[in-house]
Design an enzyme around this catalytic site. Structure first.
Site, PDB file in Angstrom:
ATOM      1  CD  GLU A   1      -2.678  -1.364   2.473  1.00  0.00           C
ATOM      2  OE1 GLU A   1      -2.792  -0.404   3.231  1.00  0.00           O
ATOM      3  OE2 GLU A   1      -3.185  -2.481   2.710  1.00  0.00           O
TER       4      GLU A   1
ATOM      5  CD  GLU B   1      -4.080  -7.692   2.140  1.00  0.00           C
ATOM      6  OE1 GLU B   1      -4.968  -7.044   2.712  1.00  0.00           O
ATOM      7  OE2 GLU B   1      -2.879  -7.360   2.164  1.00  0.00           O
TER       8      GLU B   1
END
Ligand code: G3I
Length: 343
Positions: A147, A259
Site C-alpha cells: 500500500e 487479501e
C-alpha cells in the site's frame, strides 16, 4: 483423503476431496490461500485443522510486520512468525511473507526516531536482510512494499503515500526495499501489494506506472498483489480486473489475489441469498484469475469468519465453525473438486 491440487505447490495438499464424478482437479497452477494468525494456530485445533485442510498457502497476517517483529531496534521477536512457518512446513503449505515495508504497525522507536536518510536506509537494509534471510528457502513470496500509494491520487502529483519511508528516504525507498529483499533471498518472488487498485482507474494506473518504471531500472520485482477487499454492495469488476491483469502480465509480472474478502452485512436479502451472492463474487474473481495464466493464487484475508478483521461481518470462505460456506463450494467446484462437509 487429501488430494494435491496440481500446480498448487507440488507436495502441498489441499482440503479438496476427489469429486464424486472423478473429474480431474483443474490442472491450472493456482494456490488457494488464507492469512493466518499465530495465536489461534497454536491454541485452536479447529483453526489449525482448517488451515491444513482447506488451503495450500498461508500468508502471515501480522506476524511479519515491522512492529510485531521488532519491539526495539536491537530485538527481533520471531516467535509468531516461526510458529506459522513451522506449521506450514509441517503441513506442506506454502508461505507468503506479509509485509516488509508499510505505513502501519510500525514500532514507536522507528516512528519517533527522527533518523537521517542514511540511517533509515541502513535500518531498512538490516531489517529486510535479517527477516528475509532468516526464512530464505522457507518463504516463497514476499509482500515487499504494501500500500505505497496515497489514499487519494491527484493528476501530476506524487502518487506515493508520505510515510516515514517516503519522507526520509525519498521515493527510491521502494527500489531499495526490493533490492534488499532480493539480496537476502534471490529465489523468493517479490511482490508489490496494493488495495483498491485491481480494476481500471487512477490507482491501478499508478501501480502499473510504478512497476513498469521499476522493471525498466531492472529492479527485482516479480509480481503484483491485488488485495480485493470487497462487499456485496461493491462487488469487484471482474472484466476490469482481467484487463488490468493482462497489462501487468504483459510487463512480465505475476499477479495474485492476496487479501480477498467479501462483506455481506451491508447488503439486503435473506441470509441464504447473501451467502449465494457472496459465492458468486468469489467464483467470479477466481474465474478471472484462472483465465489469466499470470495469476497464480487467490488468498483470502483470514481463515474463517471467527477471526476476520472485519468482524462481525462474515466475509470469508469458512463460517465461524470452520464449515465451508457456499463461497468455498463455489471455489472448489471451479477448481474441479468437491469440498468436504465440514471440519
Ligand atoms: O497484538 C496486539 C495486542 O498485544 C494488543 O493487546 C491489541 C490491542 O491493542 O492489539 C494487538 O495488535 C493488533 C493487531 O491487529 C493484531 O491483532 C492491532 O491493534 C491491530 O491494529 C492490528 O490490525 C491489523 C491491521 O492490518 C492493522 O492495520 C489486522 O489484524 C490485519 O488483518 C490488517 O491487515 C491489513 C493488511 O496487513 C494490509 N491490507 C489491509 C488489511 C486489513 O486492514
Amino acid at each position: 483423503m487429501l488430494l494435491s491440487v496440481p500446480g498448487a505447490g507440488c507436495a502441498r495438499h489441499a482440503v479438496i476431496e476427489p469429486p464424486p464424478s472423478g473429474r480431474h482437479i483443474a490442472s491450472r497452477s493456482l494456490d488457494l490461500g488464507a492469512a493466518v494468525q499465530a495465536q489461534p494456530l497454536l491454541t485452536d485445533p479447529a483453526y489449525a485443522r482448517a488451515v491444513a485442510r482447506y488451503f495450500t498457502v498461508v500468508t502471515t497476517e501480522n506476524a511479519l510486520k515491522f512492529g510485531p517483529l521488532r519491539p526495539s531496534r536491537e530485538r527481533f521477536d520471531f516467535t509468531d512468525a516461526d510458529a506459522i512457518v513451522d506449521f506450514a512446513a509441517a503441513h506442506g503449505l506454502g508461505v507468503r511473507g506479509h509485509t516488509l515495508v508499510w505505513k502501519r504497525q510500525l514500532p514507536s522507536w522507528l516512528v519517533e526516531g527522527r533518523f537521517t536518510r542514511d540511517t533509515l536506509i541502513a535500518i531498512l537494509r538490516d531489517h529486510i536482510h535479517s527477516v528475509v534471510g532468516r526464512y530464505r528457502g522457507r518463504i516463497a513470496a514476499w509482500d515487499v512494499v504494501n500500500e505505497g500509494l496515497r489514499d487519494s491520487l491527484r493528476a501530476g502529483a506524487d502518487a506515493l503515500r508520505p510515510t516515514i519511508w517516503r519522507r526520509t528516504i525519498g521515493p527510491e525507498y521502494v527500489e531499495l526495499a526490493f533490492r534488499f529483499a532480493h539480496e537476502a533471498d534471490p529465489d523468493a518472488r517479490l511482490f508489490y501489494n496494493e488495495a483498491g487498485a485491481e480494476g481500471r482507474g487512477a490507482r491501478s494506473d499508478a501501480v502499473y506506472v510504478l512497476l513498469r518504471d521499476l522493471l525498466r531500472r531492472n529492479v527485482p520485482v516479480d509480481g503484483v498483489g491485488m488485495q480485493v477487499h470487497s462487499g456485496l454492495h461493491r462487488p469487484p469488476d471482474t472484466a476490469a480486473i482481467a484487463w488490468n491483469m493482462r497489462r501487468l502480465a504483459a510487463l512480465g509480472l505475476e499477479v495474485q489475489i492476496t487479501e480477498m474478502d467479501v462483506g455481506v452485512t451491508d447488503a439486503g436479502g435473506t441470509a441464504e441469498e447473501r451467502l449465494d451472492r457472496q459465492a458468486e463474487v468469489y467464483r467470479g474473481v477466481l474465474a478471472t484469475c484462472l483465465a489469466e495464466p499470470a495469476c497464480t493464487a487467490l488468498a483470502t484475508w483470514g481463515v474463517s469468519d471467527r477471526y476476520t478483521w472485519r468482524y462481525p461481518d462474515t466475509p470469508l470462505l469458512l463460517d465461524r465453525e470452520y464449515r465451508p460456506k457456499p463461497a468455498y463450494r463455489a471455489i472448489a467446484e471451479l477448481l474441479g473438486a468437491t469440498a468436504p462437509a465440514g471440519p
